[in-house]
Structure formats: structure tokens, C-alpha cells
Scaffold this active site. Structure first.
Site, PDB file in Angstrom:
ATOM      1  N   LEU A  79       0.818  -1.212   0.000  1.00 23.54           N
ATOM      2  CA  LEU A  79       0.000   0.000   0.000  1.00 23.54           C
ATOM      3  C   LEU A  79       0.851   1.261   0.000  1.00 23.54           C
ATOM      4  O   LEU A  79       0.425   2.311  -0.471  1.00 23.54           O
ATOM      5  CB  LEU A  79      -0.911   0.015   1.235  1.00 23.54           C
ATOM      6  CG  LEU A  79      -1.945  -1.105   1.342  1.00 23.54           C
ATOM      7  CD1 LEU A  79      -2.624  -1.062   2.701  1.00 23.54           C
ATOM      8  CD2 LEU A  79      -2.980  -0.985   0.231  1.00 23.54           C
ATOM      9  N   GLY A  82       7.718   3.793   3.601  1.00 26.05           N
ATOM     10  CA  GLY A  82       8.298   4.927   4.297  1.00 26.05           C
ATOM     11  C   GLY A  82       9.613   4.552   4.936  1.00 26.05           C
ATOM     12  O   GLY A  82      10.170   3.482   4.678  1.00 26.05           O
ATOM     13  N   GLY A  83      10.118   5.434   5.788  1.00 24.98           N
ATOM     14  CA  GLY A  83      11.375   5.171   6.465  1.00 24.98           C
ATOM     15  C   GLY A  83      11.277   3.968   7.391  1.00 24.98           C
ATOM     16  O   GLY A  83      12.269   3.301   7.676  1.00 24.98           O
ATOM     17  N   LYS A 111       2.084  -2.797   8.719  1.00 26.14           N
ATOM     18  CA  LYS A 111       3.355  -2.092   8.539  1.00 26.14           C
ATOM     19  C   LYS A 111       4.482  -2.966   9.093  1.00 26.14           C
ATOM     20  O   LYS A 111       4.486  -3.324  10.268  1.00 26.14           O
ATOM     21  CB  LYS A 111       3.335  -0.746   9.248  1.00 26.14           C
ATOM     22  CG  LYS A 111       4.593   0.106   9.018  1.00 26.14           C
ATOM     23  CD  LYS A 111       4.598   1.342   9.904  1.00 26.14           C
ATOM     24  CE  LYS A 111       3.596   2.363   9.462  1.00 26.14           C
ATOM     25  NZ  LYS A 111       3.744   3.641  10.226  1.00 26.14           N
ATOM     26  N   ASP A 208       5.207  15.344  13.189  1.00 22.20           N
ATOM     27  CA  ASP A 208       5.442  14.973  11.796  1.00 22.20           C
ATOM     28  C   ASP A 208       4.161  15.101  10.980  1.00 22.20           C
ATOM     29  O   ASP A 208       3.807  14.209  10.212  1.00 22.20           O
ATOM     30  CB  ASP A 208       5.996  13.547  11.716  1.00 22.20           C
ATOM     31  CG  ASP A 208       6.753  13.290  10.414  1.00 22.20           C
ATOM     32  OD1 ASP A 208       7.163  14.277   9.763  1.00 22.20           O
ATOM     33  OD2 ASP A 208       6.945  12.119  10.054  1.00 22.20           O
TER      34      ASP A 208
END
Length: 403
Positions: A79, A82-83, A111, A208
Site C-alpha cells: 500500500l 516509508g522510512g 506495517k 510529523d
């Protein structure tokens, strides 16, 4: 795993000192154009579940169940990235929370921590401990986690419309431009999420806030995600929290970049950046634009100094005619207040929520184009108006069309 766990650099990947993609601030400091993270990541060493705060709502998943649920983390299940690592689509049984066949049970987003990633265990743990304790309609729901051997994963509710970033900036048939009405709805939802985090009940600084961290459900309700960089707010009468500078370049408040002093007003600045992105349809940093237009804030500054005369010049041309002039002015003025250099002069997120609610409540039928047409029509006088009323055709609606 395909390219998802490769070493490619994306918008959330750390750039260490000496990396080629850099910007130089006005004070001469070299700043990364990507996420600003310390060069040394937390080592991925085995840790126990005693680090995780108790939460009756979180489920502890077995790695094998999540592997099956995501079809062995297949590349076509990805999907996003990221980091932290990749996010995969999966399915679990709504009762047993075991892996289910694709298309059945509950859809989830998984994730998976990239073992070579820059964020590491500390940020993974922060996600669990914040989202395991915080509950709000505008925060993404954390379903559970997996801590098994070297594997660290997080399981979230699935957000079918993806991120705000994709809808604003991706040019494809899958992501049509969001209407003005939807953009303001998303802005209000995200503002409510931040206001809750800043409330006495939570006392959390998000740190963030950006378009890629705002996820949308099927009805375009906004929910904040990715709490790996969140921090507890000031305690015991302190005015700020002193931290290492972390976040994403362009969104971070200038005083935080300069001093490392973090306050709730740092989040307010970041909100102003995202609101301006929604208004203009431009990324805060975009090196693909002509010289002088790479930095959204710098490009917009001359227009923002005289909003009443020049607001139309910064509006996203893809939504031309969908907003009233009054709405455009109010939204842009709110962004300007949030972007004020002096933190104490920025509004609180509670005030931002009120302003956006008033903006929605005071929506008038008609758009900039419609207003011009109405002015022209009034010149014809009562005679022409009588003729129009005598017609049997229904009036064309001037209410903005939602996408």
C-alpha cells in the site's frame, strides 16, 4: 520482497550527512530535503513486551498469521512505503483475528519494520504506546502488533482512499483532484485530530504532520497516522520540550529547526503548510518546478502579503470555480496565521478547528465564476428577471461538486 524493502530513497527516508539531496537554510545550515532523522538509528535488538504499555484494545499477532494474511508480503499487496518499511494490505477473521482469505473478513494494513530501516525499534514502540492509549475519530486505529524474534509489525485499520498526498500530487486516473469541499473537510478532520492531541487529555505533540500522514477513509474522513516521532508535551510548567531535530523538511517550524525547542505551536505551523498545499495544489518542496518556485512558502509569500488582491493567483487551477471568494480568503488567511514566524502569534488548534467549522457553516451557494455571472445578470434589471422566473426549466445548481 521486491523493491519495497530495497535501499531506494523516498519522501520518508533518512538522508545521512553527506547525502546529495540537500538544501541550505538562510542561516547556512545544511538541511535534508527528506525526513530529518539522526544518522545513527536505534539498533534492532530483541526486546520484551514489557516495554509496551498495557492496552485492552490491542491484539498481539503471530508473525505467521500476518505473513499469511498479506499473502507472504507479496509486492502486489504493498500500500505504501516509508522510512519505517512497507505497508501491506491483508485480511483477518473478524472474530478470531487469524489470517483470512483475500476478500473475506476484515481488511487491515500491516506495517513491517525494515530491519535496515532508519527509525528502528524506538519509533515502532512509540507508535504502539501512543496509538494504544489514544482514541479519537480522527486518529487511525491501531488494531495490534507483532513482536516475534526479530520481526516487528504494526496492524492498522485499512484506509481505502490512501493518503492526502496521493490525492493532491499524484497525476493518475486513480487520483482525481479533490474538490474544494472535500479539501476543507479533510482540513477540518485533520485539525480535529491535532486539537485532540494537544488537549489536556492527551498532551501530545505530533511532530510529523504532513500530507502523507493524513489518511482518508471511504467517505474522505481524515485520520492522522504514523506516531513514531510523537512526543509528550511540556510538563511541570515547562514551556517546551527539547529534542533532537526530527521531522520532514519544509513542514517543520522554523523555531524548532533553529533551537530544537518543540511546542504544540510547532504542529500548528506544520498544519499551515499542509493547508497551503491543499489551497495551491503544490508540494511544500518541489525541485521539478521552475527556479524560484521550489519552496512553496517562499513562492507564496508575495501573494500572501496582499491576500485580498492576489489570492486567486495562488489557488489550485484544477478546482477553479468551486469556491466562493470569501471562502478562499478565509482559508488562506487561516494558513497565513498558522505560518506566522513568531509561535505565540499562531492560533491554537482549537481555534483552527473553530475557524474551519465556521468556514463550512457559512458556505454560500455559488462559486467565483457564479458570482461574476450573477453580477452580470443583475444588470439586465427586473424585466429580464421576470422572464427568467416565467420559464419552466429548473435552475442549475451552483453548489460545488464533490469528487
Amino acid at each position: 520482497m521486491g523493491s519495497c524493502l530495497s535501499s531506494r530513497v523516498d519522501s520518508d527516508t533518512q538522508l545521512h550527512a553527506g547525502a546529495s539531496s540537500r538544501y541550505v537554510g538562510s542561516d547556512g545550515r545544511v538541511l535534508s530535503s527528506r525526513r530529518l532523522l539522526p544518522a545513527s538509528s536505534v539498533p534492532l535488538t530483541p526486546r520484551g513486551e514489557n516495554e509496551i504499555l498495557d492496552s485492552a484494545t490491542l491484539n498481539s499477532f503471530a508473525f505467521n498469521d500476518l505473513r499469511i494474511a498479506t499473502r507472504n508480503f507479496r509486492p502486489d499487496s504493498v500500500l505504501g512505503e516509508g522510512g519505517f518499511g512497507c505497508v501491506f494490505k491483508g485480511w483477518i477473521d473478524e472474530h478470531s483475528f487469524k489470517a483470512a482469505k483475500p476478500g473475506t473478513g476484515i481488511v487491515i494494513a500491516v506495517k513491517r519494520l525494515n530491519q535496515d530501516g532508519s527509525q528502528g525499534h524506538k519509533e515502532w514502540l512509540a507508535e504502539i504506546n501512543y496509538l494504544g492509549q489514544l482514541y479519537h475519530p480522527n486518529l487511525v486505529k491501531l488494531v495490534g502488533y507483532c513482536l516475534e524474534d526479530e520481526h516487528r509489525l504494526l496492524v492498522y485499520e485499512f484506509m481505502p482512499r490512501g493518503s492526502l498526498e496521493n490525492h493532491l500530487f499524484r497525476r493518475s486516473s486513480h487520483f482525481q483532484p479533490l474538490s474544494w469541499t472535500i479539501r476543507m473537510k479533510v482540513a477540518l478532520g485533520a485539525a480535529k485530530g491535532l486539537a485532540y492531541l494537544h488537549s489536556p487529555e492527551a498532551k501530545v505533540i505530533y511532530r510529523d504532520f504532513k500530507a502523507s500522514n493524513i489518511l482518508l477513509d471511504s467517505s474522505y474522513n481524515a485520520k492522522l497516522s504514523d506516531f513514531g516521532l510523537a512526543k509528550d508535551g511540556p510538563m511541570d510548567g515547562q514551556s517546551h520540550v527539547s529534542t533532537r531535530i526530527m521531522g520532514t523538511y519544509g513542514y517543520a517550524a522554523p523555531e524548532y529547526m533553529a533551537t530544537g525547542h518543540l511546542t504544540a505551536k510547532s504542529d500548528v505551523y506544520s498544519f499551515g503548510v499542509v493547508l497551503l498545499e491543499m489551497i495551491t495544489g503544490r508540494r511544500v518542496m518541489d525541485k521539478n518546478r521552475p527556479q524560484g518556485e521550489h519552496n512553496l512558502i517562499e513562492w507564496a509569500r508575495p501573494y500572501l502579503a496582499n491576500i485580498k488582491r492576489r489570492v486567486i493567483q495562488i489557488m489550485d487551477p484544477r478546482i477553479e470555480g468551486q469556491y466562493t471568494m470569501l471562502a478562499a480568503l478565509r482559508a488562506t488567511s487561516l494558513a497565513v496565521k498558522c505560518l506566522t514566524v513568531e509561535p505565540r502569534n499562531r492560533p491554537s488548534m482549537t481555534d483552527v478547528v473553530k475557524a474551519l467549522e465556521q468556514l463550512q457553516d457559512s458556505r454560500e451557494p455559488g462559486s467565483v465564476k457564479a458570482e461574476a455571472v450573477q453580477k452580470k445578470q443583475r444588470k439586465f434589471g427586473n424585466n429580464e428577471a421576470t422572464k427568467r422566473r416565467a420559464g419552466s426549466y429548473p435552475r442549475q445548481s451552483t453548489t460545488p461538486v464533490n469528487t
